[in-house]
Scaffold this active site. Structure first.
Site, PDB file in Angstrom:
ATOM      1  N   SER A  11      38.924 -20.101  20.949  1.00 22.10           N
ATOM      2  CA  SER A  11      38.803 -19.932  19.629  1.00 22.10           C
ATOM      3  C   SER A  11      39.900 -18.584  19.433  1.00 22.10           C
ATOM      4  O   SER A  11      40.654 -18.356  20.129  1.00 22.10           O
ATOM      5  CB  SER A  11      37.473 -19.548  19.295  1.00 22.10           C
ATOM      6  OG  SER A  11      36.513 -20.709  19.354  1.00 22.10           O
ATOM      7  N   GLY A  12      39.339 -17.880  18.396  1.00 22.62           N
ATOM      8  CA  GLY A  12      40.393 -16.625  18.074  1.00 22.62           C
ATOM      9  C   GLY A  12      40.757 -15.595  19.328  1.00 22.62           C
ATOM     10  O   GLY A  12      41.773 -15.274  19.426  1.00 22.62           O
ATOM     11  N   ASP A  34      36.295 -25.230  27.074  1.00 24.47           N
ATOM     12  CA  ASP A  34      35.821 -24.906  25.719  1.00 24.47           C
ATOM     13  C   ASP A  34      34.662 -25.974  25.716  1.00 24.47           C
ATOM     14  O   ASP A  34      34.722 -27.007  25.939  1.00 24.47           O
ATOM     15  CB  ASP A  34      36.516 -24.834  24.458  1.00 24.47           C
ATOM     16  CG  ASP A  34      35.879 -23.942  23.410  1.00 24.47           C
ATOM     17  OD1 ASP A  34      36.300 -22.739  23.234  1.00 24.47           O
ATOM     18  OD2 ASP A  34      35.068 -24.592  22.887  1.00 24.47           O
ATOM     19  N   ASP A  35      33.458 -25.583  25.015  1.00 21.23           N
ATOM     20  CA  ASP A  35      32.167 -26.266  25.042  1.00 21.23           C
ATOM     21  C   ASP A  35      32.163 -26.889  23.708  1.00 21.23           C
ATOM     22  O   ASP A  35      31.420 -28.028  23.415  1.00 21.23           O
ATOM     23  CB  ASP A  35      30.774 -25.601  25.278  1.00 21.23           C
ATOM     24  CG  ASP A  35      30.802 -25.094  26.583  1.00 21.23           C
ATOM     25  OD1 ASP A  35      31.376 -25.497  27.676  1.00 21.23           O
ATOM     26  OD2 ASP A  35      29.961 -24.017  26.709  1.00 21.23           O
ATOM     27  N   HIS A 135      41.123  10.904  28.242  1.00 16.50           N
ATOM     28  CA  HIS A 135      40.925  11.251  29.391  1.00 16.50           C
ATOM     29  C   HIS A 135      39.260  11.324  29.954  1.00 16.50           C
ATOM     30  O   HIS A 135      38.413  11.770  29.067  1.00 16.50           O
ATOM     31  CB  HIS A 135      41.517  12.411  30.097  1.00 16.50           C
ATOM     32  CG  HIS A 135      40.866  13.687  29.343  1.00 16.50           C
ATOM     33  ND1 HIS A 135      39.799  14.352  29.872  1.00 16.50           N
ATOM     34  CD2 HIS A 135      41.206  14.309  28.057  1.00 16.50           C
ATOM     35  CE1 HIS A 135      39.230  15.373  28.923  1.00 16.50           C
ATOM     36  NE2 HIS A 135      39.983  15.484  27.933  1.00 16.50           N
ATOM     37  N   HIS A 144      32.815  -3.983  24.113  1.00 17.37           N
ATOM     38  CA  HIS A 144      33.870  -4.086  23.202  1.00 17.37           C
ATOM     39  C   HIS A 144      34.360  -3.128  22.454  1.00 17.37           C
ATOM     40  O   HIS A 144      33.662  -2.590  21.496  1.00 17.37           O
ATOM     41  CB  HIS A 144      33.570  -5.455  22.310  1.00 17.37           C
ATOM     42  CG  HIS A 144      34.737  -5.894  21.530  1.00 17.37           C
ATOM     43  ND1 HIS A 144      34.494  -7.230  20.857  1.00 17.37           N
ATOM     44  CD2 HIS A 144      35.995  -5.367  21.260  1.00 17.37           C
ATOM     45  CE1 HIS A 144      35.707  -7.296  20.118  1.00 17.37           C
ATOM     46  NE2 HIS A 144      36.385  -6.493  20.337  1.00 17.37           N
ATOM     47  N   ILE A 165      35.803  -1.475  14.485  1.00 22.44           N
ATOM     48  CA  ILE A 165      37.143  -1.345  14.046  1.00 22.44           C
ATOM     49  C   ILE A 165      37.425  -0.127  13.315  1.00 22.44           C
ATOM     50  O   ILE A 165      36.364   0.422  12.606  1.00 22.44           O
ATOM     51  CB  ILE A 165      37.603  -2.415  13.253  1.00 22.44           C
ATOM     52  CG1 ILE A 165      39.140  -2.541  13.012  1.00 22.44           C
ATOM     53  CG2 ILE A 165      37.122  -2.696  11.922  1.00 22.44           C
ATOM     54  CD1 ILE A 165      40.017  -3.645  12.646  1.00 22.44           C
TER      55      ILE A 165
END
Length: 206
Positions: A11-12, A34-35, A135, A144, A165
């Protein structure tokens, strides 16, 4: 490093991962698993089976988990690792990686990322487009960090936390595991309780 690469997830997120793999120029053959039976190709590369088929290809291919959801990515990668399969590390050629940086198996570091010196990133992480980690950061497994997020120095992020984001994390702070930091949030204090945090400054909306 094997000559073939199988990417779980067409996917994406898989689209960005395969683009990085191509630019790394380390694998002669790339395909997906992929499922979803309705997905037969991704970015011109074929889908050769389901996630469970990964174990059949373990001797001939590197296997990478390109699933954006932290929980699912952890589950799939842990299952692979329990069978002795170690996913590779993918780093976009444009990423800047400082000295004494350590990165775990199955992590992807995307285009425009900067990781400064002495930072440690766990396994199965996503360090997304143009994020910066200064650092001595400590990023736990299956985190993520979304596009354009900026972490100052000496930041610790707990397991499976999602940094939204454009968010900003001030220096010398800890964010515990299983948190969600909303888009554009500014974290100026340590977050010790799991939950969702949004706003400027970031506050809990549990």
């Amino acid at each position: 490093m094997k000559k073939k690469l199988l990417i779980i997830g067409a996917s994406g997120h898989g689209k960005v991962v395969v683009d990085i793999a191509i630019k790394m120029n380390k694998w002669k053959n790339i395909a997906f698993l992929d499922d979803d039976p309705s997905i037969t190709e991704c970015m011109g590369f074929s889908v050769r089976g389901k996630t469970e088929d990964a174990f059949k290809y373990a001797d001939e291919a590197d296997i990478f988990v390109a699933v954006g959801n932290n929980e699912i990515r952890e589950k799939v990668q842990n299952k692979l690792e329990s069978a002795g399969i170690k996913p590779p590390l993918l780093i976009h050629p444009s990423a800047i990686i400082g000295s004494e940086v350590e990165v775990g198996n199955g992590t992807v570091i995307m285009a425009g990322v900067v990781v400064n010196s002495a930072t440690r990133i766990g396994k199965g992480c996503i360090i997304n487009t143009a994020a910066t980690l200064d650092h001595d950061n400590r990023i736990a497994d299956f985190v993520h960090i979304s596009p354009g997020a900026h972490l100052a120095g000496m930041v610790e992020v707990g397991k499976k936390t999602w940094i939204g984001i454009g968010s900003i994390i001030s220096n010398n702070l800890t964010i515990t595991g299983n948190c969600k930091i909303g888009a554009g949030a500014v974290v100026v204090k340590t977050i010790a309780e799991s939950g969702t945090y949004v706003g400027v400054p970031a506050r809990s909306i549990r």
